[in-house]
Every structure is written in C-alpha cells, then in structure tokens.
Design a protein around this motif. Sequence first.
Motif, PDB file in Angstrom:
ATOM      1  N   LEU A   4     163.539  63.988   0.237  1.00 40.13           N
ATOM      2  CA  LEU A   4     164.457  65.067  -0.103  1.00 40.13           C
ATOM      3  C   LEU A   4     165.515  64.557  -1.056  1.00 40.13           C
ATOM      4  N   ASP A   5     165.998  65.472  -1.841  1.00 34.19           N
ATOM      5  CA  ASP A   5     167.038  65.110  -2.795  1.00 34.19           C
ATOM      6  C   ASP A   5     168.392  65.501  -2.206  1.00 34.19           C
ATOM      7  N   PHE A   6     169.231  64.511  -1.964  1.00 33.91           N
ATOM      8  CA  PHE A   6     170.524  64.791  -1.359  1.00 33.91           C
ATOM      9  C   PHE A   6     171.651  64.822  -2.392  1.00 33.91           C
ATOM     10  N   ILE A 112     172.550  59.650  15.920  1.00 37.25           N
ATOM     11  CA  ILE A 112     171.707  60.849  15.938  1.00 37.25           C
ATOM     12  C   ILE A 112     171.624  61.324  17.381  1.00 37.25           C
ATOM     13  N   LYS A 113     171.968  62.584  17.589  1.00 35.04           N
ATOM     14  CA  LYS A 113     171.979  63.110  18.949  1.00 35.04           C
ATOM     15  C   LYS A 113     171.177  64.401  19.017  1.00 35.04           C
ATOM     16  N   GLN A 114     170.795  64.761  20.210  1.00 37.90           N
ATOM     17  CA  GLN A 114     170.030  65.987  20.404  1.00 37.90           C
ATOM     18  C   GLN A 114     170.385  66.543  21.767  1.00 37.90           C
ATOM     19  N   ASN A 115     171.071  67.667  21.801  1.00 33.86           N
ATOM     20  CA  ASN A 115     171.358  68.245  23.117  1.00 33.86           C
ATOM     21  C   ASN A 115     170.250  69.207  23.512  1.00 33.86           C
ATOM     22  N   PHE A 116     170.453  69.880  24.636  1.00 34.24           N
ATOM     23  CA  PHE A 116     169.373  70.665  25.221  1.00 34.24           C
ATOM     24  C   PHE A 116     168.878  71.770  24.279  1.00 34.24           C
ATOM     25  N   ILE A 117     169.824  72.509  23.714  1.00 28.05           N
ATOM     26  CA  ILE A 117     169.440  73.617  22.821  1.00 28.05           C
ATOM     27  C   ILE A 117     168.764  73.067  21.568  1.00 28.05           C
ATOM     28  N   GLN A 118     169.305  71.962  21.079  1.00 28.79           N
ATOM     29  CA  GLN A 118     168.711  71.349  19.896  1.00 28.79           C
ATOM     30  C   GLN A 118     167.289  70.879  20.174  1.00 28.79           C
ATOM     31  N   ILE A 121     164.869  73.971  19.925  1.00 27.78           N
ATOM     32  CA  ILE A 121     164.482  74.429  18.591  1.00 27.78           C
ATOM     33  C   ILE A 121     164.192  73.270  17.655  1.00 27.78           C
ATOM     34  N   ASN A 122     164.127  72.070  18.234  1.00 29.50           N
ATOM     35  CA  ASN A 122     163.644  70.900  17.510  1.00 29.50           C
ATOM     36  C   ASN A 122     164.486  70.519  16.290  1.00 29.50           C
ATOM     37  N   VAL A 123     165.768  70.395  16.503  1.00 33.65           N
ATOM     38  CA  VAL A 123     166.626  69.828  15.457  1.00 33.65           C
ATOM     39  C   VAL A 123     167.478  68.725  16.084  1.00 33.65           C
ATOM     40  N   VAL A 124     168.102  67.924  15.265  1.00 33.80           N
ATOM     41  CA  VAL A 124     169.000  66.899  15.782  1.00 33.80           C
ATOM     42  C   VAL A 124     170.359  67.057  15.105  1.00 33.80           C
ATOM     43  N   PRO A 146     163.253  63.950  10.573  1.00 32.87           N
ATOM     44  CA  PRO A 146     163.003  63.092   9.394  1.00 32.87           C
ATOM     45  C   PRO A 146     164.170  63.120   8.408  1.00 32.87           C
ATOM     46  N   THR A 147     164.743  64.322   8.189  1.00 33.78           N
ATOM     47  CA  THR A 147     165.860  64.425   7.256  1.00 33.78           C
ATOM     48  C   THR A 147     167.033  63.592   7.748  1.00 33.78           C
ATOM     49  N   ALA A 148     167.321  63.728   9.049  1.00 35.16           N
ATOM     50  CA  ALA A 148     168.449  62.995   9.618  1.00 35.16           C
ATOM     51  C   ALA A 148     168.259  61.496   9.445  1.00 35.16           C
ATOM     52  N   LEU A 149     167.058  61.031   9.734  1.00 38.00           N
ATOM     53  CA  LEU A 149     166.789  59.600   9.608  1.00 38.00           C
ATOM     54  C   LEU A 149     166.942  59.134   8.172  1.00 38.00           C
TER      55      LEU A 149
END
Lengths: 495, 172
Positions: A4-6, A112-118, A121-124, A146-149
């Motif tokens: 991705l281009d950031f 990088i974290k992921q709570n229950f709702i995340q 819907i599979n996001v971090v 992948p984007t987060a990483l």
Amino acid sequence: MEILDFSKPIRQSSKGILIIFALNTYKFIRRFFVIFIAFGLSLSKKKSFAFLSTNILLLIIVGILISLLVLAILKYWNFKFHLTNDEFHLSTGIINKDNTVIPKSKIQNVNIKQNFIQQLINVVSLNIETAGDDKAEIEINALDKPTALQIKKELFNTTNIVETESHEIKNVFFRVSPKRLLLEGLSQNHFKSFAIIASFVFGLYYEFKDYIIELELQEQIKKTIHLDEESIFTFIILNLVVILIGILISLLFSVIKTVITNFNLEVIENQKTIEISKGLFNKVLLSLTPSRIQNIIIKTNRIKTYFGLNTLSVKQAMVNAKQRKNFNIIALEKDQVYHLINKLLDNYANQIKAFKPSLYYKRILIVEMLFIAGIFNIPAFFIFGNSFWLINILFLIMSVLYMHFKYKKAYYKINDEYITIGSGFIDTVTVIFEIHKIQSIEMKQNIFQKRKQIRSLNISTASQEVTIPYIDENEAKIICDFLLFKVESQDRDWM
Amino acid sequence: MNFSNTQIHSETFPNIDNVILKPISKQYIKIIIFNKILKFALVFGILIIIKFFIKKEIIQDNYWYLFSIVLLFSVLNFITALLAFKKRKYAIREHDVIYAKGLIVNSITTVPVSRIQHIETSRSWIARKLNLATLNIYTAGESGSDLRIKGLPLRDAMQINDFLSSKVNGNT
C-alpha cells in the motif's frame, strides 16, 4: 500482500465507523451509568419518569444513538493519516482541525491491539506511543492486520533497520499450553483478587445504600445474628462460611482473569527484539526493545515453583500506564526465564555472591507486624468482647512467618553491570536492572538506625524505585559510591 | 570483576563522605516558620469551628483533651522542623548533585548530572521578598527521584542552574 502507498493521506478502513461508534456509545453509557440505573428503577416503579412517558424516553435514546452515529461518521471522515520519509502525519477533528506530526525517530512504541468488537469484524487498532505524556499518544482504530503490520514496519524503517530485517523470520520461542495457563491461574495470589472483589462489592453497596436500607436487610441481619456469649460460636461458623465462599469466588476470578488476559500467549524471538502476543477479548501484540528496558522482574511463589511456573515482567521507560501491565510473560520454566534474560541483558551473571540485609531488618519486620496487630486488636475487642486476645495467637504465628520469609528472601547482588535484588513474603520477587540505567540514589536513615549504623538504599530507574533495605552504613556508602562511579564514569545512555 | 565488599574500592572511588555539604540560606528558616504558622492557623481554626458549631456531647466533653493533643503535636512538629533546618544541605560535584535533609528520617539523594532531564527555578512571593529561590531538578525516574533544593540564595540558584544547564545540554 499488496504493497500500500502511505505517502498520500488515507482514511482507516470504513469499518472504523462501527468501532468509533461502539467506543463512543460505551464511553457514553459508562459516564451516565448511575443516571441510567436511577431511570430504570424509577421506571419500574411508576412506569414513567417525572413528566416523561416511556415513548418519549425511547425517542430520546434513539436520538442520542443517532447523534453518536453521525459523530462517528464525521470523526471517521476527518481522520486521515499518511507517512513521509521520516514523519507520520495525522489530521483529525470535526470542527477544530488538529494536525499532528510525529518524527519517526521520536516514536517509542508501536502496539497492535484487537478488542472484542474488532475481532468480530476482523480489524486491529494501531497504537503509536511517543515519549511525551499520555495525550501525545495516537490510536488508529480500524485497520486490517496486514496494513497495520506494514505501517508498523514503515514507522521503524528509518529508526531501526536491524529490527525490520529480523521481522521476516518468525521464531516462536514460547507458547503457553492451556494446562499451564490454568495452573498459573490457580496459583495466583488470591488475596489480590479477593481485595478487588471486596472493593467492588463495597462500591456497589455504597452506590445502592438507600435501596438496601429500604429493603430493611440490616434489620433482618441484626435479628439473625444476635450477639451474646452462646451464639458466638455460630457467629464464627457463619463467618467461616462467608470467608470460604469469598475464597472460592476469588479463585474463580483469578483463573478467569488469567485465562482471558493471557489466552494464547506467544513469545516470538527476533534477532534483537522479543514480541509478545496474547489475549482473548483484547488481543495485543507488543515488542520489547532491549535498550528501553529498565527493570526486569521475576515473580514466583511456593506453589508456582512446584509446577515450574515463573512470571517475567519487563518494565520499559516511556510506556503509558494502561500498557504497562501487559508486559509480562507468565508460566515460564526457569531455564526459559534465564534464556529470555540473557537475550535482553548482555552477559548477565547470576552466580555471584549474594549479600543479606542486616539482622536489624528482622526487628523492623516484627515492629511492622506488631503495629498491624495492635490496630486489629481494637475492632477485635468490639466484636469478640473479652476473648479478643485470641486473635493475637494468629498474629503471632503470622508475624514469625512474615519475619522469617521476608528476611530469608531478601538479598542483593551487585556486579560490574547489574544489580539483582530479591524480596517478597508469599511471592518470591527478583528485580534485575543495569547499573547505567540508574536515575538517582537515595540513602535513608532514621534516628534509631543512626545509633545502630544502619542505612537503606533507594535506587530509582526510569520505571521503578527499588530498595536495598537496612544494610550496614559503610556498606551502603561503598555501594552508593560504586554505583555513582559506574554511572558517571561510563558515558552510556539510560535509553 | 564481581563487586566485592572490601575496603579497597572505597579509596579508589570518589567518596561521598568526603564531600563538604553546604547549608542552604539562613533566611529560609523564616519561610519554614511562616509555612508552619499558616498550617497551624488552619488546624486550630478548624478546632475552634468544632468548638462553636458542633454540639455533639462526645466532642464537647473531650474537647480540651483533643485540643491539648493537637497542641502537643504542633509544638513537637514545629521544634523538629526548626531542628531539621540545619540538616538541609546540598553539594554540586563535577558529575552529580547531592541533597541531604531530614532530622528524624535523614536522607541523602544523589542525582548524576547525566541523568538530569531539565532544571527549573521557582520562587514563591516570600522567597522573592527574601531573595531566595527553589531549584527543581527533574530526572526521568519516578517522581520521588526528583530533587528539590529549597531556600537557595537567588544568585547561587542561578549559578547552579546555568552550570547544570550547560552540562546537561553539552552532554546531549
């Protein structure tokens, strides 16, 4: 994985609206929790609240929810970020526009974290910490993993090249098994859980005092527990049952808490750093950088030693309070602990002579216990009447054990680079830190200790103050001089 | 090399015992007295309010016991504060700052210059009248590890401030 281009301003994943909405709703409910309950209670009594009918109330709630949703959409729409060569840019704000620029070199941590709702819907979420206060921290709520990483990698790109290289090889050093997790939960310090539950119950009681008084519960309790000489036995039995239930609940609480926070704990070993990932509802991915580590603490207790369970906590500088408790790795074998320590601290040597505090420490411990016992005697007198002195037998046993174990577990080791300090009563705690990370040293002595020529040393690092308790005055001075010499003669940074 | 406890080391390292600690300005005792009087005025003010406004019998019956206990504590507190004044001393060495204080609990804190984050001088209005200043030295450690040298003559405070600032900035 697509690259991705950031470099151009982008928004987070559109799922972010949902996350922001959920977060705001949660915050809203938490803030007005008490009011909601008051509403609910008066509704259940009168079917209406003051002049408002149920329908209007419902309308208000829907209205609030819609405005929260609109707010979430606007927030999402105005939340843009991009990366340049050595800076991270973020613009936020619906009415007041905020533009934040963080130089990559100033970034302390990327989590990088992921709570229950995340998870649903599979996001971090990506959390960027800088060396400032808590407000300077940035959180991007919804990104796919992948984007987060990739962002994480890019953020560290200019600052630490070695690290990014080693990211490619994933070497899982340790993965906790369900059995060990369960054992760890069972062997927790249940007093702590008990204290949490007790304070929670008392808090609830305090909040709903009026309603409980309405129920005339106290009158009934007073009737059932009528105190006189004969019923004191039943009273004790009743108390024992209450305590037993309390212990059981705290046991369950500890186990559940341990399993939830440490579910699927993994320690990943990279060339230079160590990464921890864990959590059931809140998944976290953290990395430890050796240069930022201030103290390392190993905790175990009698039961845990039997099962070979050790907890390793790492205290880093410039980590916000919320994140701090996540930096511990539970259920490690002893040799695994030392493997990790050797990884994080270069040539750490444990096999050196340990020194004990002066015997004066024992006296202090006894005085401490006597003081506590003295305080407990006063309420005991009112509860048990003339037989109150019986509790002192219990205290005597406690005091002896307390003194014995506290003294036995206290020691300190100092070599050219590291200080190791042992302490603990129920737990066995070992604190290790590098001499060049010392921030300040304090020698303490009160007038009683002056006559005995005893001193304590308080040594502060950026994350913790540790004490070498009650040692000989001259020894304290020598250690102080030695440590200062070490800190001041080598030009090594503490971070 | 392991750290051993023999006497040899103490001669090779700069010794903290050999440092001559300098007392803070004598003027500062005025500030201590002023602060204490302010505190006691508050405490006794509350006591007087209790006397006249709370009509509970338990309190009124034992009022003078309470009063004398508070008075005794105040007097003791005042005396120790005055005596402890002599224990407030400081020293600036080439590589560190030392501050000693406390009569009942004596503490000597040392902060290496290389660990100082920033320095600040602050002055309350009485301090301005007496030409004194407080030197705050902040480290990255726990808040307890920050040094706070009160009651320095303004000129000394400024000098130390400049000296340490140049050292701190020179190092980084």
